[in-house]
Design a protein around this motif. Structure first.
Motif, PDB file in Angstrom:
ATOM      1  N   ARG A  21       4.667  10.946   0.943  1.00 55.64           N
ATOM      2  CA  ARG A  21       4.303   9.580   0.537  1.00 55.64           C
ATOM      3  C   ARG A  21       4.513   8.620   1.704  1.00 55.64           C
ATOM      4  NH1 ARG A  21       7.595   5.158  -1.915  1.00 55.64           N
ATOM      5  NH2 ARG A  21       6.132   3.658  -2.813  1.00 55.64           N
ATOM      6  N   MET A  22       3.477   7.865   2.040  1.00 60.62           N
ATOM      7  CA  MET A  22       3.559   6.826   3.062  1.00 60.62           C
ATOM      8  C   MET A  22       3.372   5.473   2.370  1.00 60.62           C
ATOM      9  SD  MET A  22       1.334   8.618   6.107  1.00 60.62           S
ATOM     10  CE  MET A  22       0.054   9.226   5.013  1.00 60.62           C
ATOM     11  N   HIS A  23       4.209   4.508   2.705  1.00 62.53           N
ATOM     12  CA  HIS A  23       4.120   3.218   2.013  1.00 62.53           C
ATOM     13  C   HIS A  23       4.439   2.076   2.972  1.00 62.53           C
ATOM     14  CE1 HIS A  23       8.583   2.748   1.746  1.00 62.53           C
ATOM     15  NE2 HIS A  23       8.550   4.080   1.704  1.00 62.53           N
ATOM     16  N   THR A  24       3.920   0.905   2.664  1.00 61.83           N
ATOM     17  CA  THR A  24       4.186  -0.271   3.476  1.00 61.83           C
ATOM     18  C   THR A  24       4.084  -1.529   2.633  1.00 61.83           C
ATOM     19  OG1 THR A  24       3.600  -1.442   5.519  1.00 61.83           O
ATOM     20  CG2 THR A  24       1.786  -0.656   4.175  1.00 61.83           C
ATOM     21  N   ARG A  25       4.797  -2.551   3.043  1.00 60.03           N
ATOM     22  CA  ARG A  25       4.667  -3.884   2.466  1.00 60.03           C
ATOM     23  C   ARG A  25       4.721  -4.887   3.604  1.00 60.03           C
ATOM     24  NH1 ARG A  25       8.799  -7.553  -1.210  1.00 60.03           N
ATOM     25  NH2 ARG A  25       7.347  -9.283  -1.486  1.00 60.03           N
ATOM     26  N   LEU A  26       3.733  -5.773   3.649  1.00 65.98           N
ATOM     27  CA  LEU A  26       3.638  -6.795   4.685  1.00 65.98           C
ATOM     28  C   LEU A  26       3.499  -8.151   4.024  1.00 65.98           C
ATOM     29  CD1 LEU A  26       1.004  -5.000   6.955  1.00 65.98           C
ATOM     30  CD2 LEU A  26       3.503  -4.896   7.189  1.00 65.98           C
ATOM     31  N   GLY A  51       0.808  -1.211   0.000  1.00 63.29           N
ATOM     32  CA  GLY A  51       0.000   0.000   0.000  1.00 63.29           C
ATOM     33  C   GLY A  51       0.842   1.261   0.000  1.00 63.29           C
ATOM     34  N   GLN A  52       0.310   2.312  -0.618  1.00 60.32           N
ATOM     35  CA  GLN A  52       0.971   3.612  -0.582  1.00 60.32           C
ATOM     36  C   GLN A  52      -0.084   4.709  -0.649  1.00 60.32           C
ATOM     37  OE1 GLN A  52       3.489   4.516  -3.959  1.00 60.32           O
ATOM     38  NE2 GLN A  52       2.164   3.432  -5.412  1.00 60.32           N
ATOM     39  N   LEU A  53       0.232   5.828  -0.016  1.00 57.30           N
ATOM     40  CA  LEU A  53      -0.685   6.963   0.043  1.00 57.30           C
ATOM     41  C   LEU A  53       0.114   8.238  -0.151  1.00 57.30           C
ATOM     42  CD1 LEU A  53      -3.438   8.320   0.746  1.00 57.30           C
ATOM     43  CD2 LEU A  53      -2.716   8.213   3.152  1.00 57.30           C
ATOM     44  N   PHE A  54      -0.355   9.102  -1.071  1.00 54.61           N
ATOM     45  CA  PHE A  54       0.274  10.391  -1.332  1.00 54.61           C
ATOM     46  C   PHE A  54      -0.585  11.485  -0.700  1.00 54.61           C
ATOM     47  CE2 PHE A  54       1.793   7.593  -4.614  1.00 54.61           C
ATOM     48  CZ  PHE A  54       3.138   7.937  -4.772  1.00 54.61           C
ATOM     49  N   GLY A  59      17.803  -3.008   0.503  1.00 56.50           N
ATOM     50  CA  GLY A  59      18.024  -2.559  -0.863  1.00 56.50           C
ATOM     51  C   GLY A  59      16.881  -1.717  -1.383  1.00 56.50           C
ATOM     52  N   PHE A  60      16.879  -1.466  -2.703  1.00 57.30           N
ATOM     53  CA  PHE A  60      15.829  -0.670  -3.328  1.00 57.30           C
ATOM     54  C   PHE A  60      14.468  -1.346  -3.145  1.00 57.30           C
ATOM     55  CE2 PHE A  60      19.083   1.648  -5.762  1.00 57.30           C
ATOM     56  CZ  PHE A  60      18.546   2.926  -5.702  1.00 57.30           C
ATOM     57  N   ASN A  61      13.428  -0.505  -3.077  1.00 56.26           N
ATOM     58  CA  ASN A  61      12.059  -0.970  -2.837  1.00 56.26           C
ATOM     59  C   ASN A  61      11.946  -1.730  -1.529  1.00 56.26           C
ATOM     60  OD1 ASN A  61      10.834   0.073  -5.225  1.00 56.26           O
ATOM     61  ND2 ASN A  61      11.762  -1.596  -6.389  1.00 56.26           N
ATOM     62  N   SER A  62      12.874  -1.472  -0.622  1.00 52.50           N
ATOM     63  CA  SER A  62      12.849  -2.127   0.682  1.00 52.50           C
ATOM     64  C   SER A  62      13.415  -1.140   1.695  1.00 52.50           C
ATOM     65  CB  SER A  62      13.652  -3.441   0.634  1.00 52.50           C
ATOM     66  OG  SER A  62      13.592  -4.098   1.878  1.00 52.50           O
TER      67      SER A  62
END
Length: 279
Positions: free
Chosen positions: A97-102, A84-87, A124-127
């Protein structure tokens, strides 16, 4: 827009038993074997209100995917992933920008734990930038070396013998390597701002960022020395600046990051560059 999707895949895995020299993998192959035919079913849901397909600045997006093996498979396991991400506009030119991955995966039925080749990794990138790719989280336990004749464990550096499967190994030629885990928690904040003196900002993204995350394992194998259950006090974090530029060759991404919290054994990397992916 919202979308619901379904999928079915067939996965054949044949493990090269001579390739692995860590106890966690030995344990898994002893319990489950080294060749698997799995049938996977998946269902996913996603929605997006983003104003652009690439380098969005307004809106939000999120996705949820559930994947599981079905009857007829050699192994029984599942994985559940959320992105998820929210601008949030701060001014006309500045955006938060707020983002998360679970992610969570586990075994069921007769399978003892999530296969190691399905593990999550972080860094790394995207992490979590500022850390080397996939360097966070649990690490492998190198296999013990034994005297080939007496069978006694070898403990001194530079001594070579055989592992418990009779394969050559030494006591100082293996360092614990990232092994991943069945739980992924990561996210962060980014302050997006325009690049000074550049009129067309549509192909550029510059940001200050704070990244946080790690990988854990809720089913640590017995005897593992570098594995831990979920502990939010062991989350890695970093701060820095990043740039993504959409070129004719594809996206170019750069970041300069300083680790704020560094877990034990994590590998840091201040400058990172990537071609073909954005953050």
């Amino acid at each position: 827009t919202s979308r619901l999707s379904f999928g079915l895949t067939v996965q054949q895995d044949d493990l090269d038993t001579g390739r692995y020299t860590v106890d966690e993998i030995y344990d898994f192959m002893e319990e489950e074997g080294d060749s698997f035919l799995n049938f996977k079913a998946s269902v996913g849901w996603s929605e997006s209100t983003l104003n652009r397909g690439v380098l969005a600045t307004r809106g939000h997006s999120q996705s949820l995917v559930f994947e599981t093996t079905i009857p007829g498979s050699d192994l029984s396991f599942y994985k559940l992933d959320y992105n998820g991400q929210l601008f949030v506009p701060m001014t006309q030119n500045y955006t938060l920008r707020m983002h998360t991955r679970l992610g969570y995966g586990d075994a069921y039925g007769s399978t003892s734990r999530l296969p190691f080749y399905e593990h999550y990794y972080a860094g790394g990138f995207n992490s979590v930038r500022g850390f080397e790719d996939s360097s966070l989280g649990p690490r492998s336990t190198p296999s013990q070396a034994y005297h080939p004749v007496t069978g006694a464990p070898l403990t001194g550096e530079g001594q070579c013998g055989v592992d418990r499967k009779g394969r050559p190994t030494c006591t100082d030629d293996q360092d614990p390597r990232p092994f991943g885990g069945n739980v992924l928690v990561q996210g962060g904040l980014e302050g997006l701002f325009p690049m000074p003196f550049v009129k067309d900002q549509r192909s550029l993204r510059t940001s200050f960022f704070w990244d946080v995350g790690n990988v854990f394992d809720t089913n640590c194998p017995s005897g593992s020395n570098n594995c831990s259950d979920i502990d939010f006090g062991d989350m890695a974090s970093s701060v820095g600046v990043g740039l993504t530029w959409i070129t004719a060759m594809g996206p170019l991404s750069f970041s300069l990051a300083m680790p704020v919290v560094k877990p034990d054994d994590a590998d840091t990397q201040v400058f990172q560059f990537s071609l073909g992916q954005t953050f």
